[in-house]
Design a protein around this motif. Sequence first.
Motif, PDB file in Angstrom:
ATOM      1  N   GLY A 118       0.824  -1.206   0.000  1.00 29.63           N
ATOM      2  CA  GLY A 118       0.000   0.000   0.000  1.00 29.63           C
ATOM      3  C   GLY A 118       0.854   1.250   0.000  1.00 29.63           C
ATOM      4  O   GLY A 118       0.641   2.171  -0.788  1.00 29.63           O
ATOM      5  N   VAL A 119       1.857   1.276   0.880  1.00 24.82           N
ATOM      6  CA  VAL A 119       2.688   2.476   0.998  1.00 24.82           C
ATOM      7  C   VAL A 119       3.513   2.693  -0.264  1.00 24.82           C
ATOM      8  O   VAL A 119       3.661   3.819  -0.742  1.00 24.82           O
ATOM      9  N   ILE A 120       4.024   1.600  -0.855  1.00 21.77           N
ATOM     10  CA  ILE A 120       4.850   1.762  -2.065  1.00 21.77           C
ATOM     11  C   ILE A 120       4.016   2.265  -3.240  1.00 21.77           C
ATOM     12  O   ILE A 120       4.414   3.197  -3.941  1.00 21.77           O
ATOM     13  N   LEU A 122       1.322   3.941  -3.103  1.00 25.15           N
ATOM     14  CA  LEU A 122       0.986   5.337  -2.807  1.00 25.15           C
ATOM     15  C   LEU A 122       2.163   6.245  -3.136  1.00 25.15           C
ATOM     16  O   LEU A 122       2.003   7.318  -3.733  1.00 25.15           O
ATOM     17  N   THR A 123       3.361   5.803  -2.758  1.00 21.31           N
ATOM     18  CA  THR A 123       4.553   6.612  -3.014  1.00 21.31           C
ATOM     19  C   THR A 123       4.794   6.784  -4.509  1.00 21.31           C
ATOM     20  O   THR A 123       5.158   7.870  -4.965  1.00 21.31           O
TER      21      THR A 123
END
Lengths: 344, 288
Positions: A118-120, A122-123
Amino acid sequence: MSPLFTGRAGFALVIAAGVIVTIALPLIDGMFGLVQATVFIAMAVLALSLGFIWGFGGIMCFGQSAFFGLGGYAYAIAAIDFGGSSWAVLLAIAVPAAFAAMLGYFMFYGRISDAYMGVITLTVAVILYNVMNSTSGSQYHIGAAELGGFNGMPSVPPINLPGDPSAALSPLQFFILSMILLMAVYTGLRLLLASRFGRVLVAIRENETRAMLLGYDPRFYKLVAFAIGGGIAGLSGCLFTNWGGFISPTAFSLAQSAQIIIFVLLGGIGTLLGPIMGAVAIEYLITLTGTQHRFDANLILGVILLGFVLLVPQGVVPAIAAQLARVIPARRRAGASSQTVTAP
Amino acid sequence: MALLGLILFNIINGIAVLVLISIGLAVIYGMMRIINLAHGEFLMLGAYATVLSTNAGVNLWVSILIVSPIVVGLFGLLVERCIIRFLYGRLIDTMLATWGLSLFMIGGITTLFGTTVEGVSAPLGAFNIGPYHASLYSVFSIAVAAAMLGGVWSVLRFTKFGLIVRATMQNPPMAAALGVAPNRIYMLTFALGAALTGLAGGVLAPVAGVAPGMGAAYIAKAFITVIGGGAAIVTGSGLASALFGTIDQIVTFQTTPVIGQVALLIAAIIMIRILPQGITGRFFRRSL
């Protein structure tokens, strides 16, 4: 989940409803309503892309807007450079799909856990947003197409009949084309999920280790699903760019990604009809809030997202289906999507 | 020589900003395994608290160092009680709920104060490094960042509260069996993380453009720093900030700030691929 929306009859029902909308809406709605409905359809295609990879592949993508924006930009750049839309449409699907495949290779073969994925993602969307924002000035161009930075790319040529750049589609024709594409994507995903590939994908979502022990490579299946999702999101970006003749870095924004997630969460994870309904409902709601000035649209979207996570985590369509299933006894269970949905 | 000094100062300042924006998130993530996607909006709230109270006549330093952390800390307490506590153990749902919270906060602040607010200017003026000017306020934010790292480390290492928090993090049922209420510890930890974030927002307020959507500029960097750092709160975010801050500033010096940020994010993604558990998942494993 009830088999109500999953069996062959349910499928026929959905397509029949789609055909009715395609024919009836132009008759009852004015031009303004029709143009607005077209953007709802573009968003519905976008919702389908995440509904597929999240609901059936179990892939947590918080940056689906990356593929949406890439599709939009690929179409705009190609349409300006080639002077026609045929190659542009193909590129709008191929570029995001290839990008998703690359990113997916990185994530799935790196065995990164859900939260990091999720974080990747998003990044990555944030990176694309920053990069496109910084491309103002005439030195940033691809062929004849200036990228325009923060202001985006205006006057993108509209979609035309294949091979004839002068035959641009009218708003009515574009609406019908969008509906046909939406139904085609829906049908394609239904068929895919009913195939061996789809069944393995759902098996992996249910229990990755078990699927692996049975001899399937989860990384490969997820990668293919992710690339397909990227391509569909790109198609949606292409429709969106066509709709307004315009694309800007906002397509990559966090708010856009959040909206896609809200579409899917509202409609129901693990269904295909749900995300379509969710997209249309939310887009309609945003249009309504645009006409008043007391509350910001973000405020309402935030409340909806919070409320659904806390109170109705399974989404509207499965909740209604469960209610209906209690009234109408289920005769048979069929289809790849009839497995119970575990909360991701 | 002076140029080298200036670059060095910029690198340290870049590292300090990363520490500021990520330490609150690191506390919440490291202790509770909760990814707070509203983190950027907590920063925004801290900045608003400073700007609004300064404009209302409160001394700037009081606003930054006292008002902002208290306001955001209390807000964090409220959020934990109303939302987060129902979602413990459901990582993805917490991310979604806090994302909803983030939209809600952006919308709420926009509704209340509009899309712009009169900012405060950075105090303290400048000092010289050879022929170059550098902002004295940056020295202040570097000091605050260092104090935050040191403060969190000391609390965890030397106080009874720190001991209980670490025990709860390691083994909640055992801590509960020994008479600690894990829920209370989670609540306090979340509020503490929020307060640190509020302080960071206050420190950033004079140098950042204060607007409802300002959180989006920080969120990706904060996450990537925390995740790149790994399990150890202080060592992890300190090391990751040092690494990413250096990359960011060196690339920025060579090209533009945008490319610098992109380089930071790409470096971070590559690092997560190589070290999925973060820096402290591989090195300094027993640190705090």
